[in-house]
Design a protein around this motif. Structure first.
Motif, PDB file in Angstrom:
ATOM      1  N   TYR A  50      42.459  49.015  46.535  1.00 42.17           N
ATOM      2  CA  TYR A  50      42.179  47.848  47.390  1.00 42.17           C
ATOM      3  C   TYR A  50      41.079  46.964  46.803  1.00 42.17           C
ATOM      4  O   TYR A  50      40.123  46.599  47.493  1.00 42.17           O
ATOM      5  CB  TYR A  50      41.814  48.302  48.803  1.00 42.17           C
ATOM      6  N   THR A  81      39.528  43.466  45.364  1.00 39.06           N
ATOM      7  CA  THR A  81      39.627  42.105  45.879  1.00 39.06           C
ATOM      8  C   THR A  81      39.146  41.102  44.830  1.00 39.06           C
ATOM      9  O   THR A  81      38.427  41.460  43.890  1.00 39.06           O
ATOM     10  CB  THR A  81      38.770  41.934  47.151  1.00 39.06           C
ATOM     11  N   PRO A 136      43.273  40.085  48.449  1.00 43.86           N
ATOM     12  CA  PRO A 136      43.610  41.317  47.719  1.00 43.86           C
ATOM     13  C   PRO A 136      43.906  41.021  46.250  1.00 43.86           C
ATOM     14  O   PRO A 136      44.593  40.046  45.925  1.00 43.86           O
ATOM     15  CB  PRO A 136      44.864  41.833  48.449  1.00 43.86           C
ATOM     16  N   TYR A 140      40.349  46.836  52.876  1.00 46.54           N
ATOM     17  CA  TYR A 140      39.707  46.105  51.785  1.00 46.54           C
ATOM     18  C   TYR A 140      38.206  45.950  51.990  1.00 46.54           C
ATOM     19  O   TYR A 140      37.469  45.704  51.039  1.00 46.54           O
ATOM     20  CB  TYR A 140      40.347  44.727  51.643  1.00 46.54           C
TER      21      TYR A 140
END
Length: 545
Positions: free
Chosen positions: A96, A98, A492, A330
């Motif tokens: 996850y 970002t 993401p 996230y």
């Protein structure tokens, strides 16, 4: 007459060996084994002939065992590489990660931020006598010269941080700890710094209405107010009580919009500071404390505010910056939309991390001290328990111990997380000396006619020099200097679409697989199941004894 008879024989199955005889004993010995194996082999053979998966068909059609072996090794190596590559892609997705993006857009119209104004002086001198004997005695015992001396000593002292002193020294003062063995200089610093905390304590002990009446009033302070050429008045301000500044006033700008950049469409406001009401023993600076905050959010004048000096016209050019974070998995932020409705309904403020922390502290105090902080009632209007923590010293000390526990993380507020969407206002402020002598005298005459100022007070202001006159007034112009909105978004690093594309590319790279190839595999499994069922139906059963 001879009778002839015809012998009818059953046709042999196509899969039987053409050399096989029709002998019954031989069929009974070999038929079950052959029927059990051959249908499944045929399914595998046919699938190898028509599959689009690279390697399998080449293994089948190779003429030599060496070629079959090589293609088998290559196929297995490709399957292994596929498994490792797919694992890496999926593991990357499940981490996850970002990425941050910046977007700039031009808005046709923009909401003005809420603005909270606080006078630096928390209590009017003319109302001090109406508060409490303890507060009056405290002010009378203060000396500005002594305060300057103490601050000078403190600035050269190497004692602990100010925030730790603020939390701990009040307990030292209220408990009258005679066992302190520190140096005389440190003791003096502690006593005077505790005095500030004692002022807050004495203020909190006052009745709410008495405390509000003791502070400056918006009716007396407001000179004019315009937003985009439209008049705003005292009814557009909401009272907010601050421990540090007393009465503060939040300008509700929900019904106003700025449609073009520049000061013409923004806020134009002026204040009378009432400097003759200042208590020198309580303040170190003069002017206004101003804080810009998003609509219906809780203001923090001390932490987030800035000072505007008297005798100035300040231009505050604002720029709106939006930030959008991602919730779990996230990040750890909370989606504002899920909490704003409840917070607005219960507290009349939107959800913010700092505000949630404050409510958590208050709940800890109510639970552990069985008393209610003054601020809690100001925010909620609910009486969870009877009695304020400022009613007696024991409860007040307990309250400060709880605050210290939250500050030092010994008491945690796990339900509070950063909000996923935030709006912050950056600004540039420029100030000019204001007002001129003519405008200052005009403002004095306006005040004398508008308010219930005594003739003596009016005459005193008329006799002020230009410098003294400017100390009474402050003006601000707050506006968007650009209609551009900056949005910082966290996205993401790999979306579900990216995951499918990456895995699909991996399958195509190593085995040449496509979606239709998976359909072929499904078809193969169906045929394999049918062959297994056929095998099971042809198996002989033992006769019952």
């Amino acid at each position: 007459m001879h009778q002839t008879s015809s012998i009818v024989t059953e046709p042999k199955p196509a899969w039987k060996d053409h050399n096989e005889t029709d002998s019954r004993p031989m069929e009974n010995e070999r038929s079950p084994d052959v029927k059990a194996k051959v249908p499944i082999l045929l399914v595998f053979s046919e699938y190898a002939d028509k599959t689009s998966i690279n390697g399998i068909r080449l293994i089948k059609i190779s003429n030599s065992y060496v070629a079959k072996f090589i293609w088998s090794i290559l196929f297995l190596a490709a399957v292994g590489a596929l498994a490792y590559h797919s694992y890496s892609i999926i593991a990357n997705y499940l981490s996850y990660n970002t990425v941050a993006t910046i977007n700039r857009s031009i808005a046709k119209q923009m909401e003005l931020p809420f603005i909270t104004f606080c006078n630096q002086n928390p209590v009017r001198s003319s109302k001090l006598k109406d508060t409490s004997p303890e507060l009056v005695q405290y002010v009378q015992n203060k000396s500005l010269d002594k305060l300057v001396e103490i601050i000078s000593k403190y600035n050269t002292s190497k004692s602990s941080e100010t925030n730790e002193i603020w939390i701990n020294l009040l307990s030292t003062y209220l408990k009258d700890d005679k066992s302190n063995t520190g140096s005389s200089g440190d003791m003096t610093v502690q006593s005077e710094l505790v005095g500030f905390a004692r002022f807050v304590y004495e203020m909190n002990r006052l009745d709410r209405e008495v405390r509000k009446e003791a502070g400056h009033q918006i009716d007396d302070m407001l000179l004019w107010c315009f937003i985009g050429g439209h008049s705003c008045n005292v009814s557009d301000f909401e009272l907010f009580s601050s421990n540090e500044f007393g009465n503060c006033f939040t300008l509700n700008t929900l019904k106003y919009r700025q449609e073009s950049e520049g000061p013409k469409e923004g806020l134009d406001i002026g204040f009378f500071l009432e400097p003759d009401e200042y208590i020198p023993e309580l303040i170190e600076t003069k002017g206004l404390q101003v804080v810009l905050h998003s609509k219906q959010s809780f203001p923090y004048p001390k932490e987030d505010g800035f000072q505007v000096s008297p005798g100035t016209l300040s231009n505050i050019a604002i720029k709106l910056v939006k930030t959008q974070y991602l919730p779990k998995p996230y990040g750890n932020c909370l989606e504002n939309s899920k909490y704003d409705k409840n917070y607005l309904q219960d507290y009349n403020y939107t959800y913010e991390y700092e505000f949630c922390q404050d409510l958590c502290r208050y709940d800890y105090v109510i639970e552990k001290c069985r008393c209610m902080p003054e601020e809690y009632l100001e925010i909620t209007g609910n009486d969870k328990v009877s009695g304020f923590c400022s009613d007696n010293l024991k409860s007040y000390l307990c309250q400060n111990d709880v605050y210290a526990g939250v500050y030092n993380d010994t008491l945690t507020c796990d339900e509070c997380d950063d909000e996923c969407s935030t709006e912050t206002y950056t600004f540039r402020m420029t100030s000019l000396e204001w007002p001129t002598s003519i405008i200052g005298q005009a403002l004095v005459e306006y005040l004398c006619n508008k308010t219930s100022m005594t003739p003596e007070r009016c005459q005193s202001m008329r006799n002020h020099t230009d410098v003294e006159l400017r100390e009474n007034f402050v003006a601000l112009k707050s506006f968007y200097d650009t209609m551009s909105v900056e949005t910082y978004s966290v996205q993401p690093a790999m979306s579900i679409t990216d995951l499918l594309c990456n895995v699909g590319g991996c399958l195509g790279l190593w085995l040449g697989l496509s979606v239709l190839s998976f359909c072929e595999v499904f078809h193969f499994l169906v045929e394999l199941l049918q062959a297994a069922l056929q095998m099971f139906s042809l198996c002989p059963t033992k006769p019952k004894m």
